[in-house]
Design a protein around this motif. Structure first.
Motif, PDB file in Angstrom:
ATOM      1  N   ARG A  73      22.311 -24.451  18.328  1.00  0.00           N
ATOM      2  CA  ARG A  73      22.566 -23.886  16.997  1.00  0.00           C
ATOM      3  C   ARG A  73      22.540 -22.370  17.085  1.00  0.00           C
ATOM      4  O   ARG A  73      21.619 -21.790  17.663  1.00  0.00           O
ATOM      5  N   LEU A  74      23.528 -21.734  16.519  1.00  0.00           N
ATOM      6  CA  LEU A  74      23.522 -20.283  16.438  1.00  0.00           C
ATOM      7  C   LEU A  74      22.516 -19.855  15.383  1.00  0.00           C
ATOM      8  O   LEU A  74      22.413 -20.474  14.331  1.00  0.00           O
ATOM      9  N   ARG A  75      21.768 -18.807  15.659  1.00  0.00           N
ATOM     10  CA  ARG A  75      20.747 -18.326  14.732  1.00  0.00           C
ATOM     11  C   ARG A  75      20.987 -16.855  14.433  1.00  0.00           C
ATOM     12  O   ARG A  75      21.415 -16.094  15.291  1.00  0.00           O
ATOM     13  N   ASN A  76      20.679 -16.472  13.187  1.00  0.00           N
ATOM     14  CA  ASN A  76      20.829 -15.069  12.814  1.00  0.00           C
ATOM     15  C   ASN A  76      19.643 -14.262  13.322  1.00  0.00           C
ATOM     16  O   ASN A  76      18.772 -14.787  14.019  1.00  0.00           O
ATOM     17  N   VAL A 107      22.631 -20.815  11.445  1.00  0.00           N
ATOM     18  CA  VAL A 107      23.807 -20.497  10.635  1.00  0.00           C
ATOM     19  C   VAL A 107      24.974 -21.383  11.061  1.00  0.00           C
ATOM     20  O   VAL A 107      25.006 -21.907  12.176  1.00  0.00           O
ATOM     21  N   ASP A 108      25.925 -21.540  10.169  1.00  0.00           N
ATOM     22  CA  ASP A 108      27.122 -22.315  10.435  1.00  0.00           C
ATOM     23  C   ASP A 108      28.022 -21.539  11.404  1.00  0.00           C
ATOM     24  O   ASP A 108      28.409 -20.407  11.116  1.00  0.00           O
ATOM     25  N   PRO A 109      28.378 -22.105  12.555  1.00  0.00           N
ATOM     26  CA  PRO A 109      29.195 -21.377  13.522  1.00  0.00           C
ATOM     27  C   PRO A 109      30.685 -21.373  13.189  1.00  0.00           C
ATOM     28  O   PRO A 109      31.452 -20.649  13.821  1.00  0.00           O
ATOM     29  N   VAL A 110      31.118 -22.154  12.214  1.00  0.00           N
ATOM     30  CA  VAL A 110      32.553 -22.309  11.958  1.00  0.00           C
ATOM     31  C   VAL A 110      33.241 -20.997  11.583  1.00  0.00           C
ATOM     32  O   VAL A 110      34.304 -20.684  12.140  1.00  0.00           O
ATOM     33  N   PRO A 111      32.725 -20.175  10.665  1.00  0.00           N
ATOM     34  CA  PRO A 111      33.430 -18.914  10.363  1.00  0.00           C
ATOM     35  C   PRO A 111      33.591 -18.011  11.584  1.00  0.00           C
ATOM     36  O   PRO A 111      34.661 -17.436  11.796  1.00  0.00           O
ATOM     37  N   PHE A 112      32.551 -17.924  12.396  1.00  0.00           N
ATOM     38  CA  PHE A 112      32.628 -17.131  13.622  1.00  0.00           C
ATOM     39  C   PHE A 112      33.703 -17.678  14.558  1.00  0.00           C
ATOM     40  O   PHE A 112      34.524 -16.928  15.099  1.00  0.00           O
ATOM     41  N   LEU A 113      33.728 -18.993  14.729  1.00  0.00           N
ATOM     42  CA  LEU A 113      34.709 -19.598  15.620  1.00  0.00           C
ATOM     43  C   LEU A 113      36.131 -19.430  15.090  1.00  0.00           C
ATOM     44  O   LEU A 113      37.059 -19.162  15.856  1.00  0.00           O
TER      45      LEU A 113
END
Length: 109
Positions: A4-7, A13-19
């Motif tokens: 899981r990506l963490r701030n 946090v949801d990784p979809v916007p970054f991806l």
């Protein structure tokens, strides 16, 4: 096992916007950047290097904006109308950028 990506506060946090931003921006820069720069007379090696550096910049910027400084607890506070307005502004800016790049190549090269 899922990573899981963490701030910066440690919140997942949801990784979809970054991806989405990274996986759209990087191929565009790698695919079209050298061609555009070659049209302006930049040699192939530097054109590819500039595009690669730009791609890294897009990925790093997206990571900073959508992962590192993301605050999932504040997401519901932004009204849908404001999100739509920002989306439309982004689309308009993208179209203006592409039109400007096209006009520059057509009329000045």
């Amino acid at each position: 096992m899922s990573v899981r990506l963490r701030n910066d506060e440690g919140t997942p946090v949801d990784p979809v916007p970054f991806l989405v931003v990274s996986l759209l921006g990087v191929p565009l820069l790698i695919g079209w950047g050298p061609v555009y720069l070659l049209e302006w007379g930049v040699p192939l090696g530097p054109a590819v290097a500039i595009s690669a550096i730009g791609s890294v910049g897009v990925a790093v910027g997206a990571y900073h904006r959508y992962v590192l400084t993301a605050r999932p607890e504040h997401r519901e506070e932004v009204p849908a109308a404001l999100r739509l307005r920002r989306l439309l502004y982004g689309i308009t800016a993208g179209i203006a950028l592409l039109a400007g790049l096209t006009i520059a190549v057509v009329f000045f090269s």
